[in-house]
Every structure is written in C-alpha cells, then in structure tokens.
Design an enzyme around this catalytic site. Structure first.
Site, PDB file in Angstrom:
ATOM      1  CB  SER A  76      38.916  45.093  35.012  1.00  0.00           C
ATOM      2  OG  SER A  76      37.522  45.294  34.899  1.00  0.00           O
ATOM      3  CE  LYS A  77      38.276  48.373  41.855  1.00  0.00           C
ATOM      4  NZ  LYS A  77      38.662  49.474  42.733  1.00  0.00           N
TER       5      LYS A  77
END
Ligand code: GLU
Length: 298
Positions: free
Chosen positions: A237-238
């Site tokens: 994920s970011k």
C-alpha cells in the site's frame, strides 16, 4: 450499455499510484468479468480530497490504458456523484436507520473498546445527541447477530457488526462522504452484479451488506482476491511504500500479476496482446489462491 448479466468494476482511490497489489486486483476483476461475457466499469473513488495525490487519478487511467485494459462506458468519478449519496442518506435518516452523531474522536477513544477496524462506537448518540450539542457526522444503526459474506474465493466470512464494528459512519464530521456509503450507492446505481477486489476489504463487506439491506437494495456477489505483501509480510500500500508500477515493461508486470493469481502463461506469450489473449482463454477463478501472497522481489 447492454443488459449484461455480469457487470464488474474496478474502483481505485487516487490516494496513490497503482502498485503491484492494485494491478493484480485490476487483472483479476477484469478477467473474471470478461471470461463471464460481462462488462467491466471503472470508477474513480475520489471522495477524500485531503488524502488524494494530485495527478494520481489521471496517472491511474493512463497506466491502465497502457496495460491494455478496456473499460465499458465513461469513467465515473465519485466527486461528481455527491447528490446520490445525499439522497441515500436522507432515505436512511427518514426511516430512522441513520442518526446524527456529535461525538469527537477523543470522546469515542475514551469510552470505546477496539473492534476489528478501529473503535466500536458505543452508541452514545443513537437516541439523540446530548442537550446543547449538534451532530455533524451520520452513522448507520447496525443490528446484532452474525452477518455472513459468502465469498467466492475466501468462503464464508462472519462478523457481528454490533460487536465487531459498531454503528459506522456514513457522512464524516468533516463533511466528506464515507467509503462505506458511497461504494454501495454507486455499485447499486451502476448495476454492478459482482464485486471482485482485494481481500483487505473483506472486513468492510458486512458494513456494505448492512447498507444494501437498509436501503432495500439487492446485494451483489463478492470475490476477494489475495492481498499481496512485501518481504516483511505487510500489505502492499502507499503506507508501506509499495513502489508504483511503471508502464515501461508492462508485459513483464502483467505476466507477474497473472502468475501471482495462479495463471502461468507459456514462455512464448511475450507481448501484452499475447498475454491478454492467453489469459482470457485460460482464466479460472478456481486457480486463484486465497492468499495472502508474498511478492518474490519486494
Ligand atoms: N477505492 C477502494 C480502494 O482503492 C476500493 C473500493 C472497492 O473496490 O470496493 O481501496
């Protein structure tokens, strides 16, 4: 659009660029739709401007295009659909299923226990806000008892919304619409029959089923694809700094995504076209592992 029996979708949030995890979700949902002769819609979930990355929405579209995805119809933008969310909330409020809440995060943290996805709201405002205070957020009143998601890949997933989640937010105190409401309103309004997405969202699915139920709408089918993790076992994920995918060697990355999803193309499938043609002819959901899957090179 035709009256397809199957209509799927991909619904990225422009809070970051596509990474290997979102690519594999897009690939799985696309191939499942196409192999069933269905449609595949694209919806930009740009509901949360403070968390959005400038330019990410366009970048995501360009990247999907460069990988050879073909979506049906125009891209839908949640930022342009606020009227639909407001109408749904008004219905839920009018039927007494949604209520205004004035509690701050701090107050909730002081009184609530932790559940499966943050604090379980203790129901303070269920029967009205305390005197002199006004609610700005809106919550859905949830029922007690097991909700069961019959997931095509993950099997039966159970959750007791009252115990594990609590009355959840539909409209945030800062005025932004909550994902849990918008996703249901959009999927229903767009006629989506089958949702194929990452397994990190399975925990949200009982909330979404509760929104369908409260609005009197038929729920779609669900299939949650394996989550990809990095070498440390963290979901890509970011937040875990997953690298954005580049369009430079798209064919190699498409092959990697297919392999993770249990589909190994023959060595002589080299171009994007070859890979898509092979994948469309050979896609079988039963070959996809439930996951989570660790990325070999992260
Ligand atoms: N916008 C959500 C995300 O990017 C996905 C929503 C969904 O597929 O239901 O995580």
């Amino acid at each position: 659009m035709s009256n397809a029996i199957y209509r799927g979708r991909f619904a990225p949030s422009p809070t970051g660029l596509l990474h290997a995890g979102s690519l594999s979700t897009a690939v799985g949902s696309y191939l499942e739709a196409r192999s069933r002769g269905g449609e595949w819609l694209l919806r930009m979930e740009d509901l949360d401007p403070p968390r959005e990355v400038p330019g990410a929405a366009d970048d995501i579209l360009r990247t999907l295009e460069a990988f050879g995805f073909e979506w049906d119809g125009e891209v839908a933008y949640q930022s342009r659909r606020h009227g639909l969310y407001r109408a749904a909330l008004e219905r839920l409020a009018a039927s007494g299923q949604a209520y205004a809440c004035c509690c701050t995060r701090k107050e909730i943290a002081a009184h609530a226990r932790r559940g499966l996805d943050g604090y379980v709201y203790p129901g303070t405002c269920r029967r009205g806000c305390p005197d002199g205070r006004e609610g700005r957020a809106w919550r859905l009143a949830v029922a007690e008892g097991d909700a069961v998601v019959d997931d095509r890949l993950q099997g039966a997933y159970r959750q007791d919304l009252a115990r594990d989640i609590g009355d959840f937010v539909l409209l945030r105190a800062d005025g932004f619409w909550a994902y849990q409401l918008a996703v249901v309103v959009d999927d229903a309004e767009q006629g989506v029959t089958d949702i194929v997405r990452g397994a990190d969202l399975l925990v949200s699915t009982p909330r979404q089923l509760a929104v369908y139920d409260a609005l009197g709408l038929p729920a779609p089918g669900y299939c949650h694809l394996p989550v990809l993790t990095n070498a440390a076992g963290e979901k890509l994920s970011k937040q875990t700094l997953a690298p954005a995918i580049s369009t430079r060697d798209a064919a190699r990355q498409l092959r990697a995504a297919l392999e993770l999803l249990g589909h190994v193309p023959p060595a002589d499938c080299e171009s994007l076209d070859d890979l898509w043609r092979w994948a469309a002819a050979n896609w079988l959901l039963s070959r996809v592992p439930a996951g989570p899957l660790q990325l070999p090179h992260s």
